[in-house]
Design a protein around this motif. Structure first.
Motif, PDB file in Angstrom:
ATOM      1  N   THR A  15       1.970  -8.042  -6.643  1.00  9.03           N
ATOM      2  CA  THR A  15       2.147  -8.247  -5.087  1.00  9.03           C
ATOM      3  C   THR A  15       0.712  -8.617  -4.580  1.00  9.03           C
ATOM      4  O   THR A  15      -0.233  -7.870  -4.814  1.00  9.03           O
ATOM      5  CB  THR A  15       2.858  -7.164  -4.223  1.00  9.03           C
ATOM      6  N   THR A  16       0.599  -9.737  -3.678  1.00  9.71           N
ATOM      7  CA  THR A  16      -0.786 -10.020  -3.301  1.00  9.71           C
ATOM      8  C   THR A  16      -0.860  -9.609  -1.928  1.00  9.71           C
ATOM      9  O   THR A  16      -0.002  -9.198  -1.073  1.00  9.71           O
ATOM     10  CB  THR A  16      -0.804 -11.499  -3.343  1.00  9.71           C
ATOM     11  N   GLY A  17      -2.109  -9.759  -1.307  1.00  2.00           N
ATOM     12  CA  GLY A  17      -2.191  -9.200   0.100  1.00  2.00           C
ATOM     13  C   GLY A  17      -2.321  -7.860   0.283  1.00  2.00           C
ATOM     14  O   GLY A  17      -2.767  -7.128  -0.534  1.00  2.00           O
ATOM     15  N   GLY A  18      -2.177  -7.311   1.558  1.00  2.00           N
ATOM     16  CA  GLY A  18      -2.233  -5.988   1.773  1.00  2.00           C
ATOM     17  C   GLY A  18      -3.620  -5.554   1.821  1.00  2.00           C
ATOM     18  O   GLY A  18      -4.514  -6.556   1.883  1.00  2.00           O
ATOM     19  N   ASN A  51       0.624  -1.156   0.016  1.00  2.00           N
ATOM     20  CA  ASN A  51      -0.150   0.036  -0.038  1.00  2.00           C
ATOM     21  C   ASN A  51       0.818   1.608   0.021  1.00  2.00           C
ATOM     22  O   ASN A  51       0.529   2.344  -0.740  1.00  2.00           O
ATOM     23  CB  ASN A  51      -0.863  -0.145   1.087  1.00  2.00           C
ATOM     24  N   GLU A  52       1.931   1.147   0.718  1.00  2.00           N
ATOM     25  CA  GLU A  52       2.655   2.314   1.022  1.00  2.00           C
ATOM     26  C   GLU A  52       3.303   2.755  -0.374  1.00  2.00           C
ATOM     27  O   GLU A  52       3.662   3.650  -0.930  1.00  2.00           O
ATOM     28  CB  GLU A  52       4.077   2.056   1.782  1.00  2.00           C
ATOM     29  N   ARG A  96      -6.524  -4.471  -0.151  1.00  2.00           N
ATOM     30  CA  ARG A  96      -6.792  -4.249  -1.296  1.00  2.00           C
ATOM     31  C   ARG A  96      -7.897  -3.154  -1.699  1.00  2.00           C
ATOM     32  O   ARG A  96      -7.902  -2.532  -2.780  1.00  2.00           O
ATOM     33  CB  ARG A  96      -7.520  -5.620  -1.922  1.00  2.00           C
ATOM     34  N   GLU A  97      -8.860  -3.011  -0.794  1.00  2.00           N
ATOM     35  CA  GLU A  97      -9.803  -1.770  -1.141  1.00  2.00           C
ATOM     36  C   GLU A  97      -8.796  -0.524  -0.840  1.00  2.00           C
ATOM     37  O   GLU A  97      -9.417   0.388  -1.794  1.00  2.00           O
ATOM     38  CB  GLU A  97     -10.626  -1.731   0.388  1.00  2.00           C
ATOM     39  N   ARG A  98      -8.094  -0.514  -0.169  1.00  2.00           N
ATOM     40  CA  ARG A  98      -7.174   0.776   0.021  1.00  2.00           C
ATOM     41  C   ARG A  98      -6.474   1.137  -1.418  1.00  2.00           C
ATOM     42  O   ARG A  98      -6.391   2.196  -1.826  1.00  2.00           O
ATOM     43  CB  ARG A  98      -6.468   0.624   1.149  1.00  2.00           C
ATOM     44  N   LEU A  99      -6.133  -0.134  -1.664  1.00  2.00           N
ATOM     45  CA  LEU A  99      -5.059   0.021  -2.871  1.00  2.00           C
ATOM     46  C   LEU A  99      -5.897   0.408  -4.219  1.00  2.00           C
ATOM     47  O   LEU A  99      -5.656   1.411  -4.897  1.00  2.00           O
ATOM     48  CB  LEU A  99      -4.749  -1.427  -3.399  1.00  2.00           C
ATOM     49  N   LEU A 100      -7.205  -0.065  -4.169  1.00  2.00           N
ATOM     50  CA  LEU A 100      -8.063   0.595  -5.519  1.00  2.00           C
ATOM     51  C   LEU A 100      -8.551   1.890  -5.307  1.00  2.00           C
ATOM     52  O   LEU A 100      -8.571   2.722  -6.144  1.00  2.00           O
ATOM     53  CB  LEU A 100      -9.363  -0.667  -5.542  1.00  2.00           C
TER      54      LEU A 100
END
Ligand code: NAD
Length: 283
Positions: free
Chosen positions: A107-110, A90-91, A112-116
């Motif tokens: 990269t998987t995990g983290g 995310n960072e 995902r909502e914040r990423l999008l």
């Protein structure tokens, strides 16, 4: 000699997927940016890594903004690849978004909502896909299409699923879970817990047919067996992957696809691997 197409910066070339992808970039005859964003301790302790004979300098988080300005002036058509860790994803994405750097996130995990949400808010171009193996994604999509088109087509049949991965993988294959969901719609009941996780080397080699050299180094073997009630009909689907090349090659396709979208000023900014496949963007 300047190669055609975008320059690709792979973060982090110190990791297994990053290293394989950087090699695939070179194999494809594209420009590999000789810098790689990585963790601070590695950047200090390791300094640089060799990719197919190219020395790639490692840049830690504290120097990355300054380094990026230099990199961008030399490689204006930059596409970034991220194969790092769920804890930093995310960072990193925030950094790419803040700098309007088109990126391919493997990269998987983290979160995902914040990423999008970050990508949408920034208007940055990105391909995000937890599986870049385009042939496997195509198979998965085909099964989902079959489920939509022919719901209940295997009613009365039974389903058995076995997947094999390196011993260190404790959870069930995400791909197997997704494919089973499609089979459920085709009338084959099976719970996630009923997917057999094969992790013993002798079974992996004997039953699943995993080549010995790939038992620990990374493999993803899946067998789905569909049997009619009286046993007179059997359908078997398999997708067996050794090593990481299929993901690395798909990542390069995603980079080329994204570069084209950027060049064309496409309205859509966020893509997944199905978009790459739908565009016929295969080499
Ligand atoms: P790895 O542990 O070998 O590599 C991760 C690398 O990230 C390490 O080298 C680490 O030093 C580096 N890193 C740490 N902090 C960083 C930072 N702040 N910035 C940049 N880099 C940093 O892991 P791997 O096997 O290469 O897998 C990486 C990720 O890719 C995992 O999430 C994995 O699930 C995923 N994966 C995705 C696909 C796909 O098709 N999308 C395929 C395989 C693996």
């Amino acid at each position: 000699r300047a190669a055609a197409g975008p320059a690709i910066m792979v973060n982090s070339c110190t990791g297994k997927m990053g290293h394989s992808t950087a090699e695939a970039v070179v194999r494809a005859g594209l420009t590999l940016v000789p810098y790689s964003l990585t963790g601070q301790s590695e950047a200090v302790a390791v300094g640089n890594v060799g990719i197919s004979g190219i020395p790639v300098e490692l840049v830690g988080p504290t120097e990355r903004q300054a380094a990026l300005e230099r990199i961008r002036s030399k490689y204006p058509d930059l596409i970034v690849v991220d194969y790092t860790l769920p804890s930093v994803l995310n960072e990193n994405a925030e950094f790419y978004c803040a700098n309007q750097l088109p990126f391919v996130m493997g990269t998987t995990g983290g979160d995902r909502e914040r990423l999008l949400a970050d990508v949408a808010a920034s208007g940055c171009y990105a391909v995000i896909a937890p599986n870049m193996g385009k042939q496997i994604v195509a198979f998965q999509t085909m099964m989902e299409m079959m489920a939509d088109r022919f719901p209940g087509c295997f009613s009365g049949y039974s389903l058995a699923v076995a997947e094999s991965h390196q011993r260190t993988k404790v959870d069930t294959s995400g791909t197997a879970k997704a494919v089973v969901k499609s089979f459920n719609k085709m009338g084959l009941p099976l719970e996630e817990e009923q997917i057999e996780k094969v992790r013993k080397p002798e079974e992996q080699i004997g039953r699943m047919g995993v080549p010995e050299q790939h038992v620990d180094s990374g493999h993803a073997f899946h067998t789905y067996t569909l049997t009619s009630a009286d046993g007179s009909v059997v359908l078997e689907f398999k997708h067996n992957v050794c090593g990481r090349d299929v993901y690395a090659e798909g990542t390069v396709d995603a980079c080329l696809f994204l570069h084209r979208q950027v060049q064309a000023g496409a309205e859509q900014k966020l893509y997944n691997m199905i978009d790459v496949l739908s565009a016929g963007a295969m080499r």
